[in-house]
Design an enzyme around this catalytic site. Sequence first.
Site, PDB file in Angstrom:
ATOM      1  N   LYS A  94     -22.761 -58.561 -36.813  1.00 11.44           N
ATOM      2  CA  LYS A  94     -22.197 -57.221 -36.909  1.00 11.44           C
ATOM      3  C   LYS A  94     -23.024 -56.282 -36.057  1.00 11.44           C
ATOM      4  O   LYS A  94     -24.259 -56.279 -36.143  1.00 11.44           O
ATOM      5  CB  LYS A  94     -22.230 -56.748 -38.378  1.00 11.44           C
ATOM      6  CG  LYS A  94     -21.602 -55.386 -38.593  1.00 11.44           C
ATOM      7  CD  LYS A  94     -20.108 -55.464 -38.745  1.00 11.44           C
ATOM      8  CE  LYS A  94     -19.409 -54.129 -38.521  1.00 11.44           C
ATOM      9  NZ  LYS A  94     -19.153 -53.824 -37.077  1.00 11.44           N
ATOM     10  N   LYS A 130     -24.903 -57.568 -31.067  1.00  7.48           N
ATOM     11  CA  LYS A 130     -24.619 -56.380 -30.253  1.00  7.48           C
ATOM     12  C   LYS A 130     -23.977 -56.833 -28.956  1.00  7.48           C
ATOM     13  O   LYS A 130     -24.191 -57.954 -28.512  1.00  7.48           O
ATOM     14  CB  LYS A 130     -25.928 -55.648 -29.923  1.00  7.48           C
ATOM     15  CG  LYS A 130     -25.743 -54.202 -29.587  1.00  7.48           C
ATOM     16  CD  LYS A 130     -25.723 -53.351 -30.830  1.00  7.48           C
ATOM     17  CE  LYS A 130     -25.443 -51.908 -30.545  1.00  7.48           C
ATOM     18  NZ  LYS A 130     -25.699 -51.073 -31.731  1.00  7.48           N
ATOM     19  N   GLY A 169     -18.300 -49.588 -32.439  1.00  5.76           N
ATOM     20  CA  GLY A 169     -18.657 -48.730 -31.314  1.00  5.76           C
ATOM     21  C   GLY A 169     -20.156 -48.537 -31.169  1.00  5.76           C
ATOM     22  O   GLY A 169     -20.952 -48.933 -32.021  1.00  5.76           O
ATOM     23  N   ASP A 170     -20.535 -47.950 -30.061  1.00  4.69           N
ATOM     24  CA  ASP A 170     -21.894 -47.485 -29.788  1.00  4.69           C
ATOM     25  C   ASP A 170     -21.717 -46.486 -28.635  1.00  4.69           C
ATOM     26  O   ASP A 170     -20.605 -45.965 -28.444  1.00  4.69           O
ATOM     27  CB  ASP A 170     -22.814 -48.676 -29.412  1.00  4.69           C
ATOM     28  CG  ASP A 170     -24.301 -48.330 -29.487  1.00  4.69           C
ATOM     29  OD1 ASP A 170     -24.883 -48.398 -30.577  1.00  4.69           O
ATOM     30  OD2 ASP A 170     -24.899 -47.956 -28.451  1.00  4.69           O
TER      31      ASP A 170
HETATM   32  N1  GLU Z   1     -23.599 -49.063 -33.055  1.00  3.97           N
HETATM   33  C1  GLU Z   1     -23.947 -48.700 -34.392  1.00  3.97           C
HETATM   34  C2  GLU Z   1     -25.379 -49.079 -34.677  1.00  3.97           C
HETATM   35  O1  GLU Z   1     -26.212 -48.960 -33.804  1.00  3.97           O
HETATM   36  C3  GLU Z   1     -22.924 -49.170 -35.417  1.00  3.97           C
HETATM   37  C4  GLU Z   1     -22.642 -50.635 -35.426  1.00  3.97           C
HETATM   38  C5  GLU Z   1     -21.495 -51.045 -36.364  1.00  3.97           C
HETATM   39  O2  GLU Z   1     -20.893 -50.193 -37.003  1.00  3.97           O
HETATM   40  O3  GLU Z   1     -21.228 -52.258 -36.416  1.00  3.97           O
HETATM   41  O4  GLU Z   1     -25.750 -49.460 -35.744  1.00  3.97           O
END
Ligand code: GLU
Length: 449
Positions: A94, A130, A169-170
Amino acid sequence: MTAQLDEKVEPIYQEVLRRNPGETEFHQAVREVLESLGPVLVKHPEFRERKIIERICEPERQIIFRVPWQDDKGEVQINRGFRVEFNSALGPYKGGLRFHPSVYLGIIKFLGFEQIFKNSLTGMPIGGGKGGSDFDPKGRSDDEIMRFCQSFMTELYRHLGEYTDVPAGDIGVGGREIGYLFGQYKRITNRYESGVLTGKGLDYGGSLVRTEATGYGATFFVKEMLRVRGESFEGKTCLVSGSGNVAIYTIEKIHQLGGKVVACSDSNGVIHDDKGIDLDLVKQLKEVERRRIQDYVEFRKHAHYLPGGNIWDIPCQVAMPSATQNEINGRDALSLVKNGCIAVGEGANMPTTPEGVRIFLDAGIAYGPGKAANAGGVATSALEMQQNASRDAWSFEYTEKRLAEIMKGIHDLCYEMADEYGMPGNYVIGANIAGFIKVAKAMVSHGLI
Ligand code: GLU
């Protein structure tokens, strides 16, 4: 200026350097965690025997792929796509997808590594991963974004699944991109698999509060750090760097809790508004019109735009870096401390350099590292998965209450773990150790895999 590594851990770090040449952000993220783990190996010899640290530093799977697409002029463009499936001890991989020109394997690996411990801290059943691309969305049309997302998913879909790997997202990936990615996944697989992506739109399986969650969560975390020191946000002058999703909802929650955010920024410059940032205007400029933050002063004449300015030189009591990695260096950290800052909560991932972290810790201010403070985003993603699995949709109030409880839980866990290991008030040690132990125990249970 970095701390010594324990003698049991040093050779592991050297091996990480040797195996991953040139990936400086990944080295930084690994070192920062390893600095905390020496005493854990003393209490848990089984982790050493089973080589848990060595295994945790090696991703379970790394996927790199070509993303070809056509721009609006009909020209062929090639980008590189990544998904690093780092650790699945606690659940399916995740973590978000980042679209930014600075993306390369070292960035995705640092983010994936951090995500393992962050996700563990949430207490939810999610592993760490990621992904992303060096695609630059800046200045691209909506059609170009859609074509890019479709091409990206045309390769990535085969690696995903609600029980396998669940992106979100990121930086550079928000609701619009998740929509295009979901549409293509659905088309290719012929499955309406809601739980394969999070951060979805509210009309097709998204969760209320997911948009706000990272910023709200980081603010709840700082609220807890202030509370244990007998303080609150009431009347505090605050800085929030960035002006994207995390920054916007950090500003919103700080204002709701009685603080005043006087500055925000983007990669070009800083907006300083002594009267307090007008969040409706920022939302209109950034979320609706997708403009740069400098346009703020067109509408608020009393405010100042500082092109190339350094937000950390503005005096404040609370600083919440919410832009990107390594945005606070040693000099910036010193400037914050000298100007009276008492709390730093990281909405971004690894926004403070090791030198900066050392300065915050030595100064004894409340410092909440990203993997704890910004875990509210991914925690709410897990709540979205929970709603999808039960085909339910919760109210805003209920979901926000769950988020607030999770953030308090993370705060207390880090606080207590720091105490237990003889470093009271050190949330870096607390977060690294608490995040690590849960994953390590699960890995021991699963055997050598
Ligand atoms: N990109 C976000 C983080 O750095 C959220 C990741 C997600 O919701 O899976 O945690």
